[in-house]
Design an enzyme around this catalytic site. Structure first.
Site, PDB file in Angstrom:
ATOM      1  N   ASP A   9      -2.010   5.282   2.907  1.00 35.72           N
ATOM      2  CA  ASP A   9      -1.405   4.211   2.110  1.00 35.72           C
ATOM      3  C   ASP A   9       0.050   4.054   2.539  1.00 35.72           C
ATOM      4  OD1 ASP A   9      -0.123   2.763   0.036  1.00 35.72           O
ATOM      5  OD2 ASP A   9      -1.615   3.473  -1.418  1.00 35.72           O
ATOM      6  N   ASN A  23       4.752 -12.521   2.411  1.00 38.11           N
ATOM      7  CA  ASN A  23       4.613 -13.965   2.676  1.00 38.11           C
ATOM      8  C   ASN A  23       6.008 -14.576   2.628  1.00 38.11           C
ATOM      9  OD1 ASN A  23       5.199 -14.960  -0.108  1.00 38.11           O
ATOM     10  ND2 ASN A  23       3.336 -13.826  -0.565  1.00 38.11           N
ATOM     11  N   VAL A  32      -0.839  -5.115   0.854  1.00 35.86           N
ATOM     12  CA  VAL A  32       0.308  -4.232   1.073  1.00 35.86           C
ATOM     13  C   VAL A  32       1.494  -4.677   0.196  1.00 35.86           C
ATOM     14  CG1 VAL A  32       2.073  -3.659   2.794  1.00 35.86           C
ATOM     15  CG2 VAL A  32      -0.349  -3.587   3.421  1.00 35.86           C
ATOM     16  N   ASP A  33       1.714  -5.971   0.170  1.00 38.59           N
ATOM     17  CA  ASP A  33       2.841  -6.553  -0.574  1.00 38.59           C
ATOM     18  C   ASP A  33       2.752  -6.171  -2.058  1.00 38.59           C
ATOM     19  OD1 ASP A  33       5.094  -8.117  -0.858  1.00 38.59           O
ATOM     20  OD2 ASP A  33       4.047 -10.042  -0.738  1.00 38.59           O
ATOM     21  N   SER A 121      -1.239  -9.028   9.095  1.00 34.11           N
ATOM     22  CA  SER A 121      -2.158 -10.193   9.121  1.00 34.11           C
ATOM     23  C   SER A 121      -3.637  -9.831   9.043  1.00 34.11           C
ATOM     24  CB  SER A 121      -1.928 -11.091  10.358  1.00 34.11           C
ATOM     25  OG  SER A 121      -0.707 -11.779  10.258  1.00 34.11           O
ATOM     26  N   GLY A 123      -5.468  -8.536   6.711  1.00 38.48           N
ATOM     27  CA  GLY A 123      -6.119  -8.530   5.399  1.00 38.48           C
ATOM     28  C   GLY A 123      -6.285  -9.939   4.874  1.00 38.48           C
ATOM     29  N   TYR A 125      -4.638 -12.494   5.413  1.00 36.07           N
ATOM     30  CA  TYR A 125      -4.427 -13.503   6.449  1.00 36.07           C
ATOM     31  C   TYR A 125      -5.537 -13.527   7.516  1.00 36.07           C
ATOM     32  CZ  TYR A 125       0.171 -14.802   4.567  1.00 36.07           C
ATOM     33  OH  TYR A 125       1.204 -15.271   3.781  1.00 36.07           O
TER      34      TYR A 125
HETATM   35  N1  AR6 Z   1      -1.486   0.684   2.735  1.00 37.96           N
HETATM   36  C1  AR6 Z   1      -1.790   0.414   4.024  1.00 37.96           C
HETATM   37  N2  AR6 Z   1      -2.533  -0.640   4.412  1.00 37.96           N
HETATM   38  C2  AR6 Z   1      -2.999  -1.452   3.437  1.00 37.96           C
HETATM   39  C3  AR6 Z   1      -2.721  -1.249   2.064  1.00 37.96           C
HETATM   40  C4  AR6 Z   1      -1.924  -0.116   1.724  1.00 37.96           C
HETATM   41  N3  AR6 Z   1      -1.602   0.172   0.444  1.00 37.96           N
HETATM   42  N4  AR6 Z   1      -3.317  -2.254   1.346  1.00 37.96           N
HETATM   43  C5  AR6 Z   1      -3.953  -3.042   2.246  1.00 37.96           C
HETATM   44  N5  AR6 Z   1      -3.772  -2.552   3.504  1.00 37.96           N
HETATM   45  P1  AR6 Z   1      -2.615  -7.535   3.775  1.00 37.96           P
HETATM   46  P2  AR6 Z   1      -1.784  -9.784   5.501  1.00 37.96           P
HETATM   47  C6  AR6 Z   1      -4.259  -3.091   4.792  1.00 37.96           C
HETATM   48  O1  AR6 Z   1      -3.582  -8.423   3.084  1.00 37.96           O
HETATM   49  O2  AR6 Z   1      -3.157  -9.940   6.032  1.00 37.96           O
HETATM   50  C7  AR6 Z   1      -0.267 -10.690   0.506  1.00 37.96           C
HETATM   51  O3  AR6 Z   1      -0.745 -11.426  -0.592  1.00 37.96           O
HETATM   52  C8  AR6 Z   1      -5.337  -4.146   4.760  1.00 37.96           C
HETATM   53  O4  AR6 Z   1      -6.617  -3.515   4.670  1.00 37.96           O
HETATM   54  O5  AR6 Z   1      -1.766  -6.654   2.944  1.00 37.96           O
HETATM   55  O6  AR6 Z   1      -0.622  -9.836   6.455  1.00 37.96           O
HETATM   56  C9  AR6 Z   1       1.100 -11.192   0.989  1.00 37.96           C
HETATM   57  O7  AR6 Z   1       1.925 -11.588  -0.085  1.00 37.96           O
HETATM   58  C10 AR6 Z   1      -5.138  -4.832   6.084  1.00 37.96           C
HETATM   59  O8  AR6 Z   1      -5.742  -4.102   7.140  1.00 37.96           O
HETATM   60  O9  AR6 Z   1      -1.573  -8.414   4.678  1.00 37.96           O
HETATM   61  C11 AR6 Z   1       0.723 -12.343   1.866  1.00 37.96           C
HETATM   62  O10 AR6 Z   1       0.492 -13.507   1.116  1.00 37.96           O
HETATM   63  C12 AR6 Z   1      -3.614  -4.789   6.298  1.00 37.96           C
HETATM   64  O11 AR6 Z   1      -3.156  -3.763   5.412  1.00 37.96           O
HETATM   65  C13 AR6 Z   1      -0.572 -11.888   2.502  1.00 37.96           C
HETATM   66  O12 AR6 Z   1      -1.140 -10.928   1.601  1.00 37.96           O
HETATM   67  C14 AR6 Z   1      -2.869  -6.065   5.976  1.00 37.96           C
HETATM   68  O13 AR6 Z   1      -3.447  -6.683   4.841  1.00 37.96           O
HETATM   69  C15 AR6 Z   1      -0.356 -11.169   3.824  1.00 37.96           C
HETATM   70  O14 AR6 Z   1      -1.605 -10.907   4.406  1.00 37.96           O
END
Ligand code: AR6
Length: 170
Positions: A9, A23, A32-33, A121, A123, A125
């Site tokens: 995590d 974002n 993550v955000d 990107s 997740g 995205y």
């Molecule tokens: N620790 C590590 N990796 C994680 C965690 C965590 N706690 N949670 C998810 N992941 P994402 P994006 C992984 O969606 O695609 C938000 O709403 C996840 O499985 O966090 O860049 C923002 O505000 C995936 O492999 O980021 C934006 O609107 C990776 O982290 C949007 O999502 C990225 O997933 C950004 O989307």
């Protein structure tokens, strides 16, 4: 620079800086955000609001990066970057690479010795995971940086295995 990967995590990484897959609004979201703001507490959001009220009035453009406090996280800074939304019709790879490059430039300006990245990107995205790993590893490897350790933090076991194999063979 040493490139490593762990299954875990991003909010639990004891590093100088953790990167947030944010974002453009910088005001929070899911993935993550959401986890970073939840565990880091309100200080991070307050710092993001200050940025929006200052030179980032229009939000943070895709591919760019900016740092704030890490609040209550076991890190010193959060480096927020905005990945591109996956598109089947447009090649946005250069924007995805810019996220890694610009985040490391910010880390250099902060004199961070170690930095943890999520798979930007990949997740919400919807970037295909295998290419997200490929872009992360190749871009980070090519960066000219004073950061000593860059840690890619993968949240799923299969993604971690992909990254581990890719880093080993690179
Ligand atoms: N620790 C590590 N990796 C994680 C965690 C965590 N706690 N949670 C998810 N992941 P994402 P994006 C992984 O969606 O695609 C938000 O709403 C996840 O499985 O966090 O860049 C923002 O505000 C995936 O492999 O980021 C934006 O609107 C990776 O982290 C949007 O999502 C990225 O997933 C950004 O989307």
């Amino acid at each position: 620079m040493r490139l490593t990967c762990v299954l875990g995590d991003i909010t639990e990484q004891r590093v100088d800086a953790v990167v947030n897959a944010a974002n453009s609004s910088l005001l929070g979201g899911g993935g993550v955000d959401g986890a970073i703001h939840r565990k880091g507490g309100p200080e991070i959001l307050a710092a993001c609001r200050d940025l929006r009220n200052g030179h980032l009035g229009g939000g943070l453009p895709t591919g760019e990066a900016v740092a704030t406090t890490a609040g209550e996280l076991p890190a010193t800074w959060v480096i927020h970057t905005v990945g591109p939304v996956w598109s089947a019709t447009q090649d946005r790879t250069e924007l995805l690479r810019s996220c890694y490059r610009n985040s490391l430039s910010v880390a250099d300006r902060l004199s961070a010795a170690n930095v943890a990245f999520p798979l930007i990107s990949a997740g919400v995205y919807r970037w295909p995971v295998d290419d997200a790993v490929e872009q992360a590893v190749t871009t980070l490897r090519r960066c000219d940086t004073a950061v000593e350790e860059v840690r890619l933090v993968l949240f799923q076991a299969d993604t971690f295995e992909l990254a581990r194999k890719r880093i080993e063979t690179a």
